[in-house]
Design a protein around this motif. Structure first.
Motif, short mmCIF file in Angstrom:
data_model
loop_
_atom_site.label_atom_id
_atom_site.label_comp_id
_atom_site.label_asym_id
_atom_site.label_seq_id
_atom_site.Cartn_x
_atom_site.Cartn_y
_atom_site.Cartn_z
N VAL A 13 0.85 -1.18 0.00
CA VAL A 13 0.00 0.00 0.00
C VAL A 13 0.89 1.23 0.00
O VAL A 13 1.87 1.32 0.73
CB VAL A 13 -0.92 0.00 1.24
CG1 VAL A 13 -1.75 1.26 1.29
CG2 VAL A 13 -1.78 -1.23 1.26
N ASN A 14 0.51 2.21 -0.84
CA ASN A 14 1.28 3.46 -0.94
C ASN A 14 0.91 4.35 0.25
O ASN A 14 -0.25 4.67 0.47
CB ASN A 14 0.96 4.13 -2.27
CG ASN A 14 1.87 5.34 -2.52
OD1 ASN A 14 2.64 5.71 -1.65
ND2 ASN A 14 1.77 5.90 -3.69
N ASN A 15 1.90 4.79 1.04
CA ASN A 15 1.66 5.61 2.23
C ASN A 15 1.37 7.07 1.89
O ASN A 15 1.05 7.86 2.76
CB ASN A 15 2.87 5.54 3.17
CG ASN A 15 2.96 4.19 3.86
OD1 ASN A 15 1.96 3.47 3.95
ND2 ASN A 15 4.13 3.85 4.33
N ASP A 16 1.52 7.47 0.63
CA ASP A 16 1.28 8.85 0.23
C ASP A 16 -0.21 9.16 0.14
O ASP A 16 -0.60 10.31 0.11
CB ASP A 16 1.93 9.14 -1.13
CG ASP A 16 3.45 9.13 -1.03
OD1 ASP A 16 3.96 9.32 0.10
OD2 ASP A 16 4.10 8.97 -2.05
N GLU A 17 -1.03 8.18 0.10
CA GLU A 17 -2.47 8.40 -0.03
C GLU A 17 -3.07 8.66 1.35
O GLU A 17 -2.62 8.13 2.36
CB GLU A 17 -3.12 7.16 -0.64
CG GLU A 17 -2.70 6.92 -2.06
CD GLU A 17 -3.36 5.68 -2.64
OE1 GLU A 17 -4.30 5.15 -2.01
OE2 GLU A 17 -2.94 5.26 -3.71
N ILE A 18 -4.10 9.55 1.37
CA ILE A 18 -4.78 9.84 2.63
C ILE A 18 -6.23 9.38 2.50
O ILE A 18 -6.77 9.31 1.40
CB ILE A 18 -4.71 11.34 3.00
CG1 ILE A 18 -5.37 12.19 1.92
CG2 ILE A 18 -3.30 11.78 3.22
CD1 ILE A 18 -5.52 13.64 2.33
N THR A 19 -6.78 9.11 3.63
CA THR A 19 -8.17 8.64 3.61
C THR A 19 -9.10 9.83 3.45
O THR A 19 -8.71 11.00 3.64
CB THR A 19 -8.50 7.90 4.92
OG1 THR A 19 -8.42 8.82 5.99
CG2 THR A 19 -7.57 6.72 5.14
N LEU A 20 -10.34 9.55 3.14
CA LEU A 20 -11.34 10.59 2.96
C LEU A 20 -11.57 11.34 4.27
O LEU A 20 -11.69 12.57 4.28
CB LEU A 20 -12.64 9.96 2.45
CG LEU A 20 -13.77 10.94 2.13
CD1 LEU A 20 -13.34 11.94 1.07
CD2 LEU A 20 -15.00 10.18 1.66
#
Length: 127
Positions: free
Chosen positions: A2-9
């Motif tokens: 999983v890419n850690n650069d993504e943020i949740t909604l």
């Protein structure tokens, strides 16, 4: 992986809410600064007016200063003379003089009473 650069909604909503709150705070501070600047401009304008008025009363040279001061003293002398002619002030002065005479007589009476009493007591003691 999983890419850690993504943020949740939910994280994005939280950050957006914090940004909006910060923008509102900055807007309020900006308005206060604008109000302060406006007040400073108004005060500056009034100071310019007052300065121009005061500068008119500054003598240009020593002769003008002496002339202005002489006129001022003449004005004061006239006002004092007018007060001296005021009938009400003369009446008040007479009342004060009468009151002063009454106070002096009262003191004199008190002194006489003390003297007479002392003399009488001395006479009675010696007898």
């Amino acid at each position: 992986m999983v890419n850690n650069d993504e943020i949740t909604l939910s994280e994005a909503k939280k950050v957006t809410a914090e940004l909006k709150a910060s923008i509102l705070k900055l807007d309020v501070l900006n308005q206060e600064v604008i109000n302060n600047v406006t007040q400073l401009q108004d005060l500056n304008s009034k100071m310019k007016d007052y300065t121009s008025i005061i500068s008119k009363f500054e003598p240009k040279n020593e002769q003008e200063m002496i002339k202005n001061y002489s006129l001022y003293l003449s004005f004061l002398a006239q006002k004092l003379e007018d007060l001296g002619k005021n009938q009400e002030l003369k009446r008040i002065e007479k009342i004060i003089n009468v009151a002063d005479k009454i106070a002096n007589l009262s003191v004199l009476k008190l002194v006489l009473i003390v003297v007479i009493t002392t003399t009488a007591l001395n006479f009675m003691i010696l007898k």
